[in-house]
Design an enzyme around this catalytic site. Structure first.
Site, PDB file in Angstrom:
ATOM      1  N   ASP A   1      25.397   4.859 -29.045  1.00 45.30           N
ATOM      2  CA  ASP A   1      25.033   5.888 -30.022  1.00 45.30           C
ATOM      3  C   ASP A   1      24.006   6.831 -29.410  1.00 45.30           C
ATOM      4  O   ASP A   1      22.837   6.494 -29.275  1.00 45.30           O
ATOM      5  CB  ASP A   1      24.473   5.227 -31.281  1.00 45.30           C
ATOM      6  CG  ASP A   1      24.051   6.237 -32.347  1.00 45.30           C
ATOM      7  OD1 ASP A   1      24.300   7.447 -32.151  1.00 45.30           O
ATOM      8  OD2 ASP A   1      23.486   5.814 -33.364  1.00 45.30           O
TER       9      ASP A   1
ATOM     10  N   GLU B   1       6.130  11.519  -3.207  1.00 41.23           N
ATOM     11  CA  GLU B   1       5.025  10.603  -2.959  1.00 41.23           C
ATOM     12  C   GLU B   1       4.369  10.253  -4.301  1.00 41.23           C
ATOM     13  O   GLU B   1       3.303  10.772  -4.657  1.00 41.23           O
ATOM     14  CB  GLU B   1       3.992  11.249  -2.028  1.00 41.23           C
ATOM     15  CG  GLU B   1       4.554  11.628  -0.662  1.00 41.23           C
ATOM     16  CD  GLU B   1       3.542  12.381   0.203  1.00 41.23           C
ATOM     17  OE1 GLU B   1       2.474  12.761  -0.333  1.00 41.23           O
ATOM     18  OE2 GLU B   1       3.818  12.596   1.390  1.00 41.23           O
TER      19      GLU B   1
ATOM     20  N   GLU C   1       2.163   8.635  -7.062  1.00 39.70           N
ATOM     21  CA  GLU C   1       0.918   7.881  -7.173  1.00 39.70           C
ATOM     22  C   GLU C   1       0.845   7.234  -8.552  1.00 39.70           C
ATOM     23  O   GLU C   1       1.456   7.730  -9.505  1.00 39.70           O
ATOM     24  CB  GLU C   1      -0.285   8.803  -6.962  1.00 39.70           C
ATOM     25  CG  GLU C   1      -0.311   9.436  -5.580  1.00 39.70           C
ATOM     26  CD  GLU C   1      -1.323  10.558  -5.451  1.00 39.70           C
ATOM     27  OE1 GLU C   1      -1.645  10.926  -4.312  1.00 39.70           O
ATOM     28  OE2 GLU C   1      -1.778  11.075  -6.499  1.00 39.70           O
TER      29      GLU C   1
ATOM     30  N   GLU D   1      -5.187   4.950  -2.883  1.00 38.72           N
ATOM     31  CA  GLU D   1      -5.459   6.381  -2.977  1.00 38.72           C
ATOM     32  C   GLU D   1      -6.959   6.629  -3.172  1.00 38.72           C
ATOM     33  O   GLU D   1      -7.772   5.706  -3.146  1.00 38.72           O
ATOM     34  CB  GLU D   1      -4.644   7.017  -4.114  1.00 38.72           C
ATOM     35  CG  GLU D   1      -3.376   7.722  -3.634  1.00 38.72           C
ATOM     36  CD  GLU D   1      -3.685   8.899  -2.732  1.00 38.72           C
ATOM     37  OE1 GLU D   1      -4.827   9.410  -2.763  1.00 38.72           O
ATOM     38  OE2 GLU D   1      -2.793   9.306  -1.972  1.00 38.72           O
TER      39      GLU D   1
ATOM     40  N   GLU E   1      -0.479   4.601  -3.734  1.00 37.69           N
ATOM     41  CA  GLU E   1       0.679   5.419  -3.383  1.00 37.69           C
ATOM     42  C   GLU E   1       1.607   4.594  -2.508  1.00 37.69           C
ATOM     43  O   GLU E   1       1.163   3.916  -1.579  1.00 37.69           O
ATOM     44  CB  GLU E   1       0.247   6.681  -2.636  1.00 37.69           C
ATOM     45  CG  GLU E   1       1.403   7.596  -2.246  1.00 37.69           C
ATOM     46  CD  GLU E   1       0.924   8.846  -1.514  1.00 37.69           C
ATOM     47  OE1 GLU E   1       1.425   9.092  -0.392  1.00 37.69           O
ATOM     48  OE2 GLU E   1       0.065   9.552  -2.054  1.00 37.69           O
TER      49      GLU E   1
ATOM     50  N   HIS F   1       3.549  14.550  -4.927  1.00 35.66           N
ATOM     51  CA  HIS F   1       3.864  15.574  -3.932  1.00 35.66           C
ATOM     52  C   HIS F   1       5.322  15.409  -3.509  1.00 35.66           C
ATOM     53  O   HIS F   1       5.768  14.291  -3.226  1.00 35.66           O
ATOM     54  CB  HIS F   1       2.954  15.441  -2.713  1.00 35.66           C
ATOM     55  CG  HIS F   1       1.498  15.496  -3.043  1.00 35.66           C
ATOM     56  ND1 HIS F   1       0.521  14.985  -2.220  1.00 35.66           N
ATOM     57  CD2 HIS F   1       0.843  15.990  -4.128  1.00 35.66           C
ATOM     58  CE1 HIS F   1      -0.667  15.168  -2.758  1.00 35.66           C
ATOM     59  NE2 HIS F   1      -0.498  15.766  -3.925  1.00 35.66           N
TER      60      HIS F   1
ATOM     61  N   ARG G   1      -4.602  21.701   2.291  1.00 34.84           N
ATOM     62  CA  ARG G   1      -3.947  21.148   1.107  1.00 34.84           C
ATOM     63  C   ARG G   1      -4.426  21.787  -0.191  1.00 34.84           C
ATOM     64  O   ARG G   1      -4.162  21.267  -1.258  1.00 34.84           O
ATOM     65  CB  ARG G   1      -4.182  19.627   1.055  1.00 34.84           C
ATOM     66  CG  ARG G   1      -3.414  18.859   2.126  1.00 34.84           C
ATOM     67  CD  ARG G   1      -3.851  17.404   2.182  1.00 34.84           C
ATOM     68  NE  ARG G   1      -2.924  16.568   2.912  1.00 34.84           N
ATOM     69  CZ  ARG G   1      -2.875  16.476   4.234  1.00 34.84           C
ATOM     70  NH1 ARG G   1      -3.712  17.194   4.972  1.00 34.84           N
ATOM     71  NH2 ARG G   1      -1.993  15.688   4.826  1.00 34.84           N
TER      72      ARG G   1
ATOM     73  N   GLU H   1       6.379  21.101   1.271  1.00 38.31           N
ATOM     74  CA  GLU H   1       5.862  20.121   0.317  1.00 38.31           C
ATOM     75  C   GLU H   1       5.278  20.842  -0.891  1.00 38.31           C
ATOM     76  O   GLU H   1       4.313  21.592  -0.764  1.00 38.31           O
ATOM     77  CB  GLU H   1       4.782  19.264   0.987  1.00 38.31           C
ATOM     78  CG  GLU H   1       4.080  18.292   0.048  1.00 38.31           C
ATOM     79  CD  GLU H   1       2.824  17.693   0.676  1.00 38.31           C
ATOM     80  OE1 GLU H   1       2.352  16.657   0.162  1.00 38.31           O
ATOM     81  OE2 GLU H   1       2.300  18.277   1.651  1.00 38.31           O
TER      82      GLU H   1
ATOM     83  N   ARG I   1       3.099  20.484  -4.050  1.00 37.36           N
ATOM     84  CA  ARG I   1       2.053  19.502  -4.323  1.00 37.36           C
ATOM     85  C   ARG I   1       1.668  19.404  -5.800  1.00 37.36           C
ATOM     86  O   ARG I   1       0.847  18.579  -6.179  1.00 37.36           O
ATOM     87  CB  ARG I   1       0.818  19.834  -3.488  1.00 37.36           C
ATOM     88  CG  ARG I   1       1.075  19.760  -1.995  1.00 37.36           C
ATOM     89  CD  ARG I   1      -0.133  20.180  -1.179  1.00 37.36           C
ATOM     90  NE  ARG I   1      -1.314  19.395  -1.469  1.00 37.36           N
ATOM     91  CZ  ARG I   1      -1.554  18.168  -0.994  1.00 37.36           C
ATOM     92  NH1 ARG I   1      -0.657  17.575  -0.220  1.00 37.36           N
ATOM     93  NH2 ARG I   1      -2.664  17.530  -1.306  1.00 37.36           N
TER      94      ARG I   1
END
Length: 451
Positions: free
Chosen positions: A57, A137, A139, A194, A201, A250, A322, A340, A342
């Site tokens: 359903d 990645e 976390e 981390e 991570e 990320h 970063r 990447e 982030r």
């Protein structure tokens, strides 16, 4: 519906069920919000599941269908068969398969199935001559449970980035999680503590977009289940503890050509990125505000996306630092050239998040968008005037702004499809409205006695 003959992959699964003495199958799928659902059936129903599907359903599933059109059918993907490591017993075991959802009235794939939305994005890439690869990645935090088994926000350790035991007291749990993931077919690349206390991570290998989305959904289930065996609560909530770093996901991505070459690599480019990669990256940057609604889909997501806690909030890219939204990681070999993103967090629906990223990047390629220059300075240290000079915009500051950006972005809205887009907007608008009228403990503590 008439049954059909089994494929060789399906026959292999039936053999594994028999050899492994599997008692039950969990037929898994996700709703629009990314919550994993499953229908449990006796393992003897496996052949029927393959040839006819299992009916359920759909009206009880978030964002699926109305009550008058509720009959849905699950068709398992044999490539996703895996024995559940935490459900093995002496007298048998359980296994799971991830399913595609079909509309029983039309016999076609259900347009509201997030896995089907991602398949549509992958098909578009294939038509342009590309295969899409992803590597997230994710976390997460692990917290202690109270005497009644309810989650607290007391961390299981007080370790920091890359710390070892004894500070990282949950290392044994993380080891068991890795073993469980490997038992389910994951290729684990790395695992570490981390930055925040109680935060971890675990990275798994690059794979095609669909397999990776399946893996993210599986990853969250495995982490929670094995943590629970240790009387710990694992959470993918982006910001469970104030004033420390939150959890991100990320997401690395690249395109392969039909002959298996990395379409993102160019040795002659200053950044070893091809024109295709630059245009794809430009598409990601242009559609970043709308992507945020899908990749950061909760009110709590925006408690992470604030300056000062290493989360990217500025729409720019860099090959060195970063602080930018998109980073070009160093690559030792051409096959590893990638970008990447982030900003995503692990509360997102991976199928929908990957789908909108793909459509954004492909839009950049189709329109031959010009990528801006990278920002090699620390954007966190820029004031507003300097960000204006560089033309750097910021991501939406809350879920309401992100949903507005989604509705205004034709490419990303249409990427979700005619069924999912309005349902997603409706659900998230309601969530934000409920948040706005709520009164938090912070407000009570700050204002109740003062005013």
């Amino acid at each position: 519906m008439t049954s059909r003959n089994l494929t060789s992959a399906e026959e292999d699964v039936l053999d594994e069920i028999e050899d492994g003495e599997i008692d039950f199958l969990r037929l898994q799928f996700t709703d629009i919000l990314g919550t994993v659902k499953n229908v449990s059936v006796p393992a003897r129903q496996a052949e029927k599941a393959f040839t006819e599907g299992i009916y359920f359903d759909g009206s009880s599933i978030e964002g699926f269908v109305r009550i008058q059109e509720s009959d849905m059918r699950l068709v398992p993907d044999p490539d996703t068969f895996a024995v559940l490591p935490w459900r093995q017993r002496e007298d048998g075991a359980s296994a799971r398969m991830i399913c595609d959802v079909y509309n029983t009235s039309t016999g076609e794939p259900f347009e509201g199935d997030p896995r089907n939305v991602l398949k549509g994005a992958i098909e578009r890439a294939n038509e342009m001559g590309y295969e899409v690869n992803f590597a997230p990645e994710p976390e997460f935090f692990m917290f202690e449970e109270d005497e009644e088994g309810r989650a607290t926000t007391d961390t299981a350790d007080h370790g920091g980035y890359f710390d070892l035991a004894p500070k990282d007291l949950a290392s044994d749990v993380r080891r068991d999680i890795i073993y469980g993931l490997e038992d389910m077919g994951f290729e684990i690349e790395a695992s570490h503590h981390e930055v925040a206390r109680g935060q971890y991570e675990i990275n798994f290998e690059y794979d095609d977009a669909l397999s990776t989305a399946d893996n993210v959904a599986t990853f969250r289930t495995v982490v929670r289940a094995i943590a629970a065996e240790h009387d710990l609560h694992a959470t993918f909530m982006p910001k469970p503890i104030p004033k420390i770093n939150g959890s991100g996901m990320h997401t690395h991505m690249s395109l392969l050509t039909e002959d298996g070459e990395n379409a993102f690599h160019d040795e002659d480019d200053e950044f070893n990125l091809s024109e295709t990669a630059h245009s794809y990256l430009a598409g990601i940057l242009e559609h970043a505000p709308a992507i945020t609604a899908v990749a950061n889909p909760t009110v709590n997501s925006y408690k992470r996306l604030v300056p000062g806690y290493e989360a990217p909030v500025y729409v720019a890219w860099s090959d060195r630092n970063r602080s930018a939204l998109v980073r070009k990681p160093a690559a030792r070999v051409p096959a590893a050239s990638r970008i990447e993103l982030r900003s995503p967090d692990p509360s997102c629906n991976p199928y929908l998040a990957f789908a909108v990223m793909i459509h954004a990047g492909l839009d950049g390629i189709e329109r031959d968008l010009e990528c801006p220059d990278p920002v090699r300075e620390n954007i966190y240290e820029f004031d507003e005037q300097k960000r204006d000079e560089y033309g750097i915009e910021t991501l939406p500051s809350n879920l309401g702004e992100a949903v507005d950006a989604l509705e205004e972005d034709e490419v990303i809205y249409e990427a979700l499809g005619e069924h999912v887009a309005p349902k997603f907007v409706e659900a998230k608008s309601q969530e934000f409205e409920e948040y706005l009228v709520d009164v938090s403990e912070w407000e009570i503590d700050r204002y109740l006695e003062h005013y």
